[in-house]
Write a protein that holds these residues in place. Structure first.
Motif, PDB file in Angstrom:
ATOM      1  N   VAL A 180       0.855  -1.188   0.000  1.00  0.00           N
ATOM      2  CA  VAL A 180       0.000   0.000   0.000  1.00  0.00           C
ATOM      3  C   VAL A 180       0.890   1.237   0.000  1.00  0.00           C
ATOM      4  O   VAL A 180       1.798   1.359   0.833  1.00  0.00           O
ATOM      5  CB  VAL A 180      -0.925   0.028   1.229  1.00  0.00           C
ATOM      6  N   VAL A 181       0.646   2.135  -0.939  1.00  0.00           N
ATOM      7  CA  VAL A 181       1.344   3.417  -1.011  1.00  0.00           C
ATOM      8  C   VAL A 181       0.460   4.464  -0.339  1.00  0.00           C
ATOM      9  O   VAL A 181      -0.700   4.644  -0.722  1.00  0.00           O
ATOM     10  CB  VAL A 181       1.629   3.825  -2.471  1.00  0.00           C
ATOM     11  N   HIS A 182       0.992   5.142   0.685  1.00  0.00           N
ATOM     12  CA  HIS A 182       0.253   6.166   1.423  1.00  0.00           C
ATOM     13  C   HIS A 182       0.766   7.542   1.003  1.00  0.00           C
ATOM     14  O   HIS A 182       1.968   7.769   0.928  1.00  0.00           O
ATOM     15  CB  HIS A 182       0.455   6.000   2.933  1.00  0.00           C
ATOM     16  N   ASN A 183      -0.146   8.458   0.790  1.00  0.00           N
ATOM     17  CA  ASN A 183       0.216   9.827   0.434  1.00  0.00           C
ATOM     18  C   ASN A 183      -0.273  10.773   1.527  1.00  0.00           C
ATOM     19  O   ASN A 183      -1.464  11.062   1.634  1.00  0.00           O
ATOM     20  CB  ASN A 183      -0.401  10.213  -0.906  1.00  0.00           C
ATOM     21  N   ALA A 184       0.642  11.246   2.382  1.00  0.00           N
ATOM     22  CA  ALA A 184       0.277  12.131   3.490  1.00  0.00           C
ATOM     23  C   ALA A 184       0.268  13.595   3.081  1.00  0.00           C
ATOM     24  O   ALA A 184      -0.043  14.458   3.898  1.00  0.00           O
ATOM     25  CB  ALA A 184       1.244  11.934   4.657  1.00  0.00           C
ATOM     26  N   SER A 185       0.621  13.865   1.842  1.00  0.00           N
ATOM     27  CA  SER A 185       0.688  15.258   1.403  1.00  0.00           C
ATOM     28  C   SER A 185      -0.698  15.744   0.977  1.00  0.00           C
ATOM     29  O   SER A 185      -1.661  14.979   0.906  1.00  0.00           O
ATOM     30  CB  SER A 185       1.673  15.403   0.237  1.00  0.00           C
ATOM     31  N   GLY A 186      -0.776  17.007   0.643  1.00  0.00           N
ATOM     32  CA  GLY A 186      -2.036  17.598   0.207  1.00  0.00           C
ATOM     33  C   GLY A 186      -2.208  17.614  -1.295  1.00  0.00           C
ATOM     34  O   GLY A 186      -3.106  18.284  -1.805  1.00  0.00           O
ATOM     35  N   THR A 187      -1.329  16.879  -2.022  1.00  0.00           N
ATOM     36  CA  THR A 187      -1.358  16.907  -3.492  1.00  0.00           C
ATOM     37  C   THR A 187      -1.332  15.474  -4.030  1.00  0.00           C
ATOM     38  O   THR A 187      -0.559  14.642  -3.526  1.00  0.00           O
ATOM     39  CB  THR A 187      -0.136  17.658  -4.040  1.00  0.00           C
ATOM     40  N   PRO A 188      -2.134  15.132  -5.048  1.00  0.00           N
ATOM     41  CA  PRO A 188      -2.066  13.804  -5.650  1.00  0.00           C
ATOM     42  C   PRO A 188      -0.677  13.530  -6.219  1.00  0.00           C
ATOM     43  O   PRO A 188       0.015  14.443  -6.689  1.00  0.00           O
ATOM     44  CB  PRO A 188      -3.115  13.851  -6.768  1.00  0.00           C
ATOM     45  N   VAL A 189      -0.253  12.263  -6.178  1.00  0.00           N
ATOM     46  CA  VAL A 189       1.057  11.870  -6.700  1.00  0.00           C
ATOM     47  C   VAL A 189       0.848  10.782  -7.741  1.00  0.00           C
ATOM     48  O   VAL A 189       0.322   9.716  -7.438  1.00  0.00           O
ATOM     49  CB  VAL A 189       1.975  11.355  -5.577  1.00  0.00           C
ATOM     50  N   SER A 190       1.239  11.057  -8.978  1.00  0.00           N
ATOM     51  CA  SER A 190       1.050  10.079 -10.045  1.00  0.00           C
ATOM     52  C   SER A 190       2.353   9.431 -10.485  1.00  0.00           C
ATOM     53  O   SER A 190       2.337   8.412 -11.173  1.00  0.00           O
ATOM     54  CB  SER A 190       0.392  10.756 -11.252  1.00  0.00           C
ATOM     55  N   ASP A 191       3.483   9.977 -10.093  1.00  0.00           N
ATOM     56  CA  ASP A 191       4.785   9.459 -10.512  1.00  0.00           C
ATOM     57  C   ASP A 191       5.510   8.949  -9.276  1.00  0.00           C
ATOM     58  O   ASP A 191       6.035   9.715  -8.492  1.00  0.00           O
ATOM     59  CB  ASP A 191       5.591  10.569 -11.197  1.00  0.00           C
TER      60      ASP A 191
END
Length: 561
Positions: free
Chosen positions: A59-70
């Motif tokens: 599972v990749v978690h993104n804690a930032s406020g911006t979507p990450v596609s790369d």
């Protein structure tokens, strides 16, 4: 609370679903650009296992406020494990170095959200942990390495020489359970003192186990980093695993503990004269701190174990009083122990000057004022110790014919004479001038058990005559917490508790076990800190369950008090 290092928890049985607590992700500031490496973390779980196959989920978690596609995840797998088929992502490489990127149709990880993908793999009964995992070049855990306990107290655990061989509890289990990051100190038990008064290594039965210490070739599935020992390495076994553990957890201080119940036999001889004291300490510093190991089992050599140990722990049981019946005991042990401790402090400081390090000196000290008066000049000893660990268990046990508490904080009003408690022992040390801040309270991760026990007037079996000791998994009369926990879960035993004394016990109408559960260890930790102690010590860490629940309860109490 600080982020926990990336880890996997193994499946408990074939084709069983594993439940893993997600990593606690540190809060990251909102990113201005789309691909902030520091905004991503990764967790992994082995979700099923069968024969030679297994399934895993990442599972990749993104804690930032911006979507990450790369995003790019890189990792390797332990020897014997490999990925067979992966879906919803693109895989390249081999077990020595896999790279995973988004699928060709793209896969954005939403702001504050996750993206998951799975795979099937092959194993050889070993670990399937992702090794050296990075996401966009940053650690998958979301931190830059070891954080250590989130408190300023001492959290000390004994890890025994025989844990791996006899208890199937390996140094790597300190990582898998989360215990390594919760500890400040590990005391490796034990080192032996020979009849000629020196620290030594041997494989002679009952005298030492150099094979376990540094000769055993640890397989990948039992290794801290998932990499097997090479049979040609000079340092293998427990020592090499402890060194790897320190590389992952630089906050950890590891000392070798000398003596113990069985190997205190010749301490009195070794401490007898100035010459004998110098010889003992010099041999211990050379063997454990300089790391000059004798060549046994095609391992060892000059300096090969340097860096494994950060100090010496003295576990002479007991100066001036009886311990194991084979011990040499002299009236002058009291003064000689003081001189021996001074010699250790002097030589540790000398070696510290050579290496620009501080080497710690600690001791395991007894429960009972009479032992203190017979064997310890506390006012002269304490300045030379970094800390001492006061015995907080075996107050009562199956050498007695009546059930009782083995680690009570205060006296139980129903307890027949003579009484003993952590409170009374505290008073014995403090009244002799010991600063509580130098004391660490010992806590047991095992219980004492009797059988043939009548219920008694309260129906709980406490303070009742017994027919004899109960049968434990590894020894008659004692049982580790992890197995007592199973007895409670079975429903065959009723759980009782004395909140004031910080004790728990279970009773089924015949068999009685007194032990410390999660509530009891939390109470004891709070009591120790309330009384000015610097922390707690555990004997021994292999008694905890696979999730490290007892130590987690201690850690919670240390962080909140």
């Amino acid at each position: 609370m600080r982020a926990r290092p990336f880890r996997n928890r193994m499946a408990a049985c074939a084709a069983a679903t594993v439940l893993v607590a997600p990593l606690m992700v540190a809060a990251f500031p909102a990113a201005a650009e789309e691909t902030p490496a520091t905004g991503l973390t990764v967790t992994y779980v082995e979700s099923a296992r069968w024969n030679t196959g297994y399934s895993g989920e990442i599972v990749v978690h993104n804690a930032s406020g911006t979507p990450v596609s790369d995003w790019t995840i890189e990792f390797s797998l332990p020897d014997g494990s490999r990925i067979h088929q992966l879906w919803n992502a693109t895989l390249s490489g081999d077990p020595a170095g896999y790279t995973v990127t988004p699928p060709h149709w793209g896969a954005s990880v939403p702001a504050g959200g996750t993206y998951s993908f799975g795979f099937n793999g092959l194993h050889t009964d070993g670990s399937t942990d992702l090794v050296s995992c990075t996401v966009n070049g940053a650690p998958c855990s979301g931190d830059d390495g070891d954080t250590g306990p989130d408190h300023d107290h001492l959290s000390v655990a004994y890890y025994t020489q025989w844990s791996a061989r006899e208890r199937d509890y390996h140094v790597a289990d300190l990582v898998g359970s989360g215990s390594a990051e919760r500890l400040t100190h590990i005391q490796y038990a034990f080192g032996n003192v020979s009849a000629d008064g020196e620290c030594f290594m041997t494989d002679d039965e009952g005298e030492g186990d150099a094979l376990a210490d540094y000769g055993h070739t640890v397989p990948a599935g039992q290794s801290v980093d998932g990499v097997a020992d090479d049979p040609g390495q000079d340092l293998r076994g427990n020592f090499n695993q402890l060194l790897k553990l320190k590389e992952q957890n630089p906050h950890l201080s590891i000392s070798v503990s000398l003596g113990g119940w069985n190997w205190s036999r010749y301490f009195s001889d070794a401490a007898l004269t100035e010459e004998s004291r110098e010889r003992l300490v010099e041999s211990c510093v050379d063997l454990y701190l300089r790391g000059n190991l004798p060549e046994l089992n095609e391992a060892g050599g000059e300096g090969v174990a340097y860096g494994v140990f950060d100090g010496i722990d003295l576990d002479w049981e007991w100066p001036g009083t009886d311990g194991n019946p084979h011990n040499v005991v002299r009236p002058e042990d009291k003064e000689n122990f003081t001189a021996l401790v001074q010699e250790f402090r002097d030589q540790l400081d000398e070696f510290g000057d050579e290496t620009d390090r501080h080497f710690e000196l600690s001791a395991f000290v007894p429960a009972g004022g009479w032992r203190l008066d017979s064997g310890y000049e506390l006012d002269e000893l304490m300045p030379n110790f970094d800390f001492v660990m006061v015995q907080g268990y075996d107050y009562h046990g199956t050498w007695e014919s009546v059930t009782n508490h083995q680690s009570n904080l205060v006296t139980d009003a129903r307890d027949p004479e003579p009484v003993i408690s952590a409170e009374l022992i505290r008073d014995a040390y403090v009244s002799r001038g010991v600063d509580p801040a130098k004391i660490v309270l010992g806590i047991p991760f095992y219980g004492q058990g009797w059988t043939g026990v009548e219920a008694g007037p309260e129906g709980d079996g406490i303070f009742q005559p017994a027919a004899g000791p109960a049968r434990g998994t590894y020894a008659t009369g004692t049982e580790e917490y992890r197995f007592l926990e199973e007895k409670v879960a079975s429903g065959d035993f009723e759980l009782f508790r004395n909140e004031d004394a910080g004790t728990a016990w279970i009773y089924d109408g015949e068999t009685f076990w007194n032990y410390d559960d999660e509530i009891a260890v939390g109470q004891k930790t709070e009591w120790a800190l309330d009384n000015g102690y610097s922390g707690v010590m555990i004997w021994a860490i292999d008694g905890d369950n696979a999730q490290g629940d007892l130590l987690a309860a201690i850690d919670e109490a240390l962080r909140t008090n």
